[in-house]
Write a protein that holds these residues in place. Sequence first.
Motif, PDB file in Angstrom:
ATOM      1  N   LYS A 178       0.515  -1.246   0.591  1.00 50.18           N
ATOM      2  CA  LYS A 178       0.104  -0.177   0.212  1.00 50.18           C
ATOM      3  C   LYS A 178       0.791   1.555   0.257  1.00 50.18           C
ATOM      4  CE  LYS A 178      -3.969   2.305   2.473  1.00 50.18           C
ATOM      5  NZ  LYS A 178      -2.852   3.579   2.133  1.00 50.18           N
ATOM      6  N   VAL A 179       2.266   1.641   0.929  1.00 56.24           N
ATOM      7  CA  VAL A 179       2.950   2.385   0.670  1.00 56.24           C
ATOM      8  C   VAL A 179       3.770   2.291  -0.728  1.00 56.24           C
ATOM      9  CG1 VAL A 179       4.913   3.264   2.150  1.00 56.24           C
ATOM     10  CG2 VAL A 179       3.290   2.018   3.058  1.00 56.24           C
ATOM     11  N   VAL A 180       3.973   1.428  -0.976  1.00 53.81           N
ATOM     12  CA  VAL A 180       4.417   0.909  -2.200  1.00 53.81           C
ATOM     13  C   VAL A 180       3.407   2.154  -3.247  1.00 53.81           C
ATOM     14  CG1 VAL A 180       5.629   0.121  -4.186  1.00 53.81           C
ATOM     15  CG2 VAL A 180       5.842  -0.434  -1.866  1.00 53.81           C
ATOM     16  N   THR A 181       2.570   1.601  -3.163  1.00 52.88           N
ATOM     17  CA  THR A 181       0.943   1.950  -4.229  1.00 52.88           C
ATOM     18  C   THR A 181       1.540   3.615  -4.127  1.00 52.88           C
ATOM     19  OG1 THR A 181       0.303   0.172  -4.749  1.00 52.88           O
ATOM     20  CG2 THR A 181      -1.108   1.806  -5.164  1.00 52.88           C
ATOM     21  N   ASP A 182       1.290   4.260  -3.138  1.00 57.19           N
ATOM     22  CA  ASP A 182       1.060   5.860  -2.490  1.00 57.19           C
ATOM     23  C   ASP A 182       1.648   5.994  -2.717  1.00 57.19           C
ATOM     24  OD1 ASP A 182      -1.478   5.327  -1.966  1.00 57.19           O
ATOM     25  OD2 ASP A 182      -1.013   5.453   0.440  1.00 57.19           O
ATOM     26  N   TYR A 183       3.609   5.829  -2.406  1.00 57.52           N
ATOM     27  CA  TYR A 183       4.500   6.868  -3.121  1.00 57.52           C
ATOM     28  C   TYR A 183       4.818   7.118  -4.550  1.00 57.52           C
ATOM     29  CZ  TYR A 183       9.645   6.876  -3.846  1.00 57.52           C
ATOM     30  OH  TYR A 183      10.304   7.745  -4.105  1.00 57.52           O
ATOM     31  N   LYS A 184       3.967   5.649  -5.243  1.00 55.01           N
ATOM     32  CA  LYS A 184       4.436   6.010  -6.940  1.00 55.01           C
ATOM     33  C   LYS A 184       3.418   6.648  -7.179  1.00 55.01           C
ATOM     34  CE  LYS A 184       6.322   1.392  -7.944  1.00 55.01           C
ATOM     35  NZ  LYS A 184       6.446   0.303  -8.311  1.00 55.01           N
ATOM     36  N   SER A 185       2.534   6.775  -6.592  1.00 54.66           N
ATOM     37  CA  SER A 185       0.852   7.648  -7.249  1.00 54.66           C
ATOM     38  C   SER A 185       1.718   9.478  -7.006  1.00 54.66           C
ATOM     39  CB  SER A 185       0.293   7.864  -6.272  1.00 54.66           C
ATOM     40  OG  SER A 185      -1.175   8.808  -6.754  1.00 54.66           O
ATOM     41  N   ASN A 186       1.957   9.405  -5.716  1.00 52.68           N
ATOM     42  CA  ASN A 186       2.547  11.163  -5.781  1.00 52.68           C
ATOM     43  C   ASN A 186       3.481  11.375  -6.153  1.00 52.68           C
ATOM     44  OD1 ASN A 186       1.816  12.500  -2.799  1.00 52.68           O
ATOM     45  ND2 ASN A 186       1.811  10.165  -2.426  1.00 52.68           N
ATOM     46  N   LYS A 187       4.911  10.105  -6.794  1.00 53.37           N
ATOM     47  CA  LYS A 187       5.838  10.834  -7.608  1.00 53.37           C
ATOM     48  C   LYS A 187       5.166  11.340  -8.582  1.00 53.37           C
ATOM     49  CE  LYS A 187       9.921   9.353  -7.683  1.00 53.37           C
ATOM     50  NZ  LYS A 187      11.308  10.311  -7.512  1.00 53.37           N
ATOM     51  N   ALA A 188       4.044  10.286  -9.655  1.00 55.81           N
ATOM     52  CA  ALA A 188       3.500  10.357 -10.839  1.00 55.81           C
ATOM     53  C   ALA A 188       3.235  12.017 -10.563  1.00 55.81           C
ATOM     54  CB  ALA A 188       2.597   9.658 -11.176  1.00 55.81           C
ATOM     55  N   LYS A 189       2.082  12.490  -9.617  1.00 59.14           N
ATOM     56  CA  LYS A 189       1.449  13.069  -9.384  1.00 59.14           C
ATOM     57  C   LYS A 189       1.887  15.211  -9.338  1.00 59.14           C
ATOM     58  CE  LYS A 189      -1.571  16.084  -6.176  1.00 59.14           C
ATOM     59  NZ  LYS A 189      -2.525  15.376  -4.824  1.00 59.14           N
ATOM     60  N   ALA A 190       3.911  13.992  -8.761  1.00 57.70           N
ATOM     61  CA  ALA A 190       4.947  15.656  -8.792  1.00 57.70           C
ATOM     62  C   ALA A 190       5.418  15.672 -10.053  1.00 57.70           C
ATOM     63  CB  ALA A 190       5.963  15.032  -7.894  1.00 57.70           C
ATOM     64  N   ILE A 191       5.776  14.233 -10.979  1.00 56.03           N
ATOM     65  CA  ILE A 191       6.270  14.857 -12.186  1.00 56.03           C
ATOM     66  C   ILE A 191       5.122  15.635 -13.616  1.00 56.03           C
ATOM     67  CG2 ILE A 191       6.621  13.257 -14.546  1.00 56.03           C
ATOM     68  CD1 ILE A 191       7.643  11.265 -12.706  1.00 56.03           C
ATOM     69  N   SER A 192       3.333  15.644 -12.779  1.00 56.80           N
ATOM     70  CA  SER A 192       2.704  16.019 -14.099  1.00 56.80           C
ATOM     71  C   SER A 192       2.970  18.080 -13.245  1.00 56.80           C
ATOM     72  CB  SER A 192       0.851  15.394 -13.093  1.00 56.80           C
ATOM     73  OG  SER A 192       0.780  16.209 -13.900  1.00 56.80           O
ATOM     74  N   LEU A 193       2.528  18.201 -12.206  1.00 55.37           N
ATOM     75  CA  LEU A 193       2.957  19.316 -11.321  1.00 55.37           C
ATOM     76  C   LEU A 193       4.309  20.133 -11.427  1.00 55.37           C
ATOM     77  CD1 LEU A 193       1.916  19.042  -7.852  1.00 55.37           C
ATOM     78  CD2 LEU A 193       0.226  19.657  -9.367  1.00 55.37           C
ATOM     79  N   GLU A 194       5.803  18.847 -12.285  1.00 56.88           N
ATOM     80  CA  GLU A 194       6.276  20.007 -12.423  1.00 56.88           C
ATOM     81  C   GLU A 194       6.441  20.347 -13.708  1.00 56.88           C
ATOM     82  OE1 GLU A 194       9.489  17.117 -11.445  1.00 56.88           O
ATOM     83  OE2 GLU A 194       9.749  17.381  -9.859  1.00 56.88           O
ATOM     84  N   ASN A 195       5.596  19.237 -15.072  1.00 58.33           N
ATOM     85  CA  ASN A 195       5.533  19.638 -16.141  1.00 58.33           C
ATOM     86  C   ASN A 195       4.097  21.323 -16.431  1.00 58.33           C
ATOM     87  OD1 ASN A 195       6.835  17.541 -17.215  1.00 58.33           O
ATOM     88  ND2 ASN A 195       4.727  16.321 -17.460  1.00 58.33           N
ATOM     89  N   ARG A 196       3.441  21.317 -14.862  1.00 55.13           N
ATOM     90  CA  ARG A 196       2.416  21.822 -15.536  1.00 55.13           C
ATOM     91  C   ARG A 196       3.071  23.845 -15.329  1.00 55.13           C
ATOM     92  NH1 ARG A 196      -2.524  19.927 -11.895  1.00 55.13           N
ATOM     93  NH2 ARG A 196      -3.092  22.286 -12.253  1.00 55.13           N
ATOM     94  N   ILE A 197       4.208  23.216 -14.003  1.00 51.89           N
ATOM     95  CA  ILE A 197       4.821  24.428 -13.302  1.00 51.89           C
ATOM     96  C   ILE A 197       5.802  24.736 -14.738  1.00 51.89           C
ATOM     97  CG2 ILE A 197       6.493  25.359 -11.986  1.00 51.89           C
ATOM     98  CD1 ILE A 197       6.117  23.587  -9.648  1.00 51.89           C
ATOM     99  N   GLU A 198       6.604  24.578 -15.393  1.00 49.94           N
ATOM    100  CA  GLU A 198       6.953  24.418 -16.270  1.00 49.94           C
ATOM    101  C   GLU A 198       6.531  25.274 -17.507  1.00 49.94           C
ATOM    102  OE1 GLU A 198      10.237  22.354 -20.207  1.00 49.94           O
ATOM    103  OE2 GLU A 198       9.165  20.760 -17.928  1.00 49.94           O
ATOM    104  N   SER A 199       5.287  24.796 -18.209  1.00 48.43           N
ATOM    105  CA  SER A 199       4.503  24.995 -18.728  1.00 48.43           C
ATOM    106  C   SER A 199       3.776  26.826 -18.585  1.00 48.43           C
ATOM    107  CB  SER A 199       3.128  24.448 -19.237  1.00 48.43           C
ATOM    108  OG  SER A 199       2.267  24.867 -20.312  1.00 48.43           O
ATOM    109  N   SER A 200       3.034  26.881 -17.283  1.00 49.14           N
ATOM    110  CA  SER A 200       3.135  28.232 -16.691  1.00 49.14           C
ATOM    111  C   SER A 200       4.086  28.799 -16.601  1.00 49.14           C
ATOM    112  CB  SER A 200       2.326  27.444 -15.281  1.00 49.14           C
ATOM    113  OG  SER A 200       1.765  29.301 -14.726  1.00 49.14           O
ATOM    114  N   THR A 201       5.347  28.671 -16.128  1.00 50.56           N
ATOM    115  CA  THR A 201       6.766  29.201 -16.152  1.00 50.56           C
ATOM    116  C   THR A 201       7.081  30.309 -17.588  1.00 50.56           C
ATOM    117  OG1 THR A 201       7.593  28.122 -14.410  1.00 50.56           O
ATOM    118  CG2 THR A 201       8.835  29.638 -15.381  1.00 50.56           C
ATOM    119  N   SER A 202       6.317  29.379 -19.071  1.00 48.44           N
ATOM    120  CA  SER A 202       6.877  29.535 -20.246  1.00 48.44           C
ATOM    121  C   SER A 202       5.766  30.662 -20.205  1.00 48.44           C
ATOM    122  CB  SER A 202       7.030  28.453 -20.626  1.00 48.44           C
ATOM    123  OG  SER A 202       7.165  28.822 -22.771  1.00 48.44           O
ATOM    124  N   LEU A 203       5.135  30.089 -19.881  1.00 52.56           N
ATOM    125  CA  LEU A 203       3.213  31.357 -20.139  1.00 52.56           C
ATOM    126  C   LEU A 203       3.733  32.286 -20.405  1.00 52.56           C
ATOM    127  CD1 LEU A 203       0.985  31.572 -21.802  1.00 52.56           C
ATOM    128  CD2 LEU A 203      -0.236  30.464 -19.481  1.00 52.56           C
TER     129      LEU A 203
END
Length: 368
Positions: A178-203
């Motif tokens: 369960k912890v492994v699954t939650d950890y991977k989910s947060n990692k994926a969420k972090a990557i998505s947020l980083e992509n959105r931040i990069e896009s927002s910064t560029s805009l």
Amino acid sequence: MSKSNKVILIMITTIVFIAATIVVSFIIESKSQKLPAVVKTATISLRTQVAGSFLSYHVAPNSKVKKGQLIASLQNEQLQLKLSSLESEKENLLTILESYEDGAHLDLELNKIEKDIIEENNSLLELQEDLTTVNIEIIEYEKNLTVLERHFNSYKTLIEQNLISNEEFAKVSEDYFKVVTDYKSNKAKAISLENRIESSTSLIANLNDKKQLVRKNNTLLNSKYQGDLDKINSELAELKAEIAELEIYSPIDGYLTDVSLMGGELVEKGDEIAEVSDLKRVWIMAYGNSVTSKKMPVGNQVVIYAAKNKELTGKVFSVSPIMDKVKSLSSSFETVNTYTKIEIKLDDLDEALKYITPGERLFVRVSY
């Protein structure tokens, strides 16, 4: 004719018939060779043209498909973000170019740009706060994982030695995974947020550039912006073509085979996701010994022993001049290391497909 004479006549007739059958069989055997064979069909591999993650198949395995039919879909968040960014850049350039034509709109445009910058900055701050929260959670998960993994491995050793019950091990396993699954989910969420931040910064950077350029209203830059617009239009056309490759279509009529991917699996450009078998191109591949190629020239008649005791006909289309290594065809076939490959073309393909199936193993008799 007496009854005894009739019996004798029947026996003589039977003996003659059996003898004739043996003679005919001997003649056939002496002028032909029975060989193991496999029904072959032409297949086309469906491969990805872009990288991404597999989304879904739109056709069930082994289903009939039409040329141009949608077979599978991929997704690529990076391409979508890039498209959004380019379209935003294009919109900004169009606005700048329009401002050169009507100076009265400059003040209104500056106010609009400033409002957009404020809104985007607020959005960026929210994204950065979310990312900080997620990263803190990830750090906590990593600490817990180190402890839980040791705990899990120790219990795994104990269960292997039958020192604890299955229920105890199951509870530890459930907590760990369960912890492994939650950890991977947060990692994926972090990557998505980083992509959105990069896009927002560029805009935001684009909006600030746009604000400065609109203030200057330098007509000498008009040609430069037009050149930038042309470049973005070209990039957009290429990007949209790449995004279109996320949907994969059948190039021919046929049957979908070798479907193996699951939703969410990552794929690289050039990965095979399925095959389409073309039942309009079916042939028989027979396997002979070292002397076969010298006895069976192209054009010789062939009998194919199909299902339901059906005998199909064909002709030798080609004979390999060399012997190739072939895996054992079945326990009833010769298990030598190499075979001479004999390609056989069916006389009536439509009729043959009623009795044979691609991939099927059977026997053929090739005449000399």
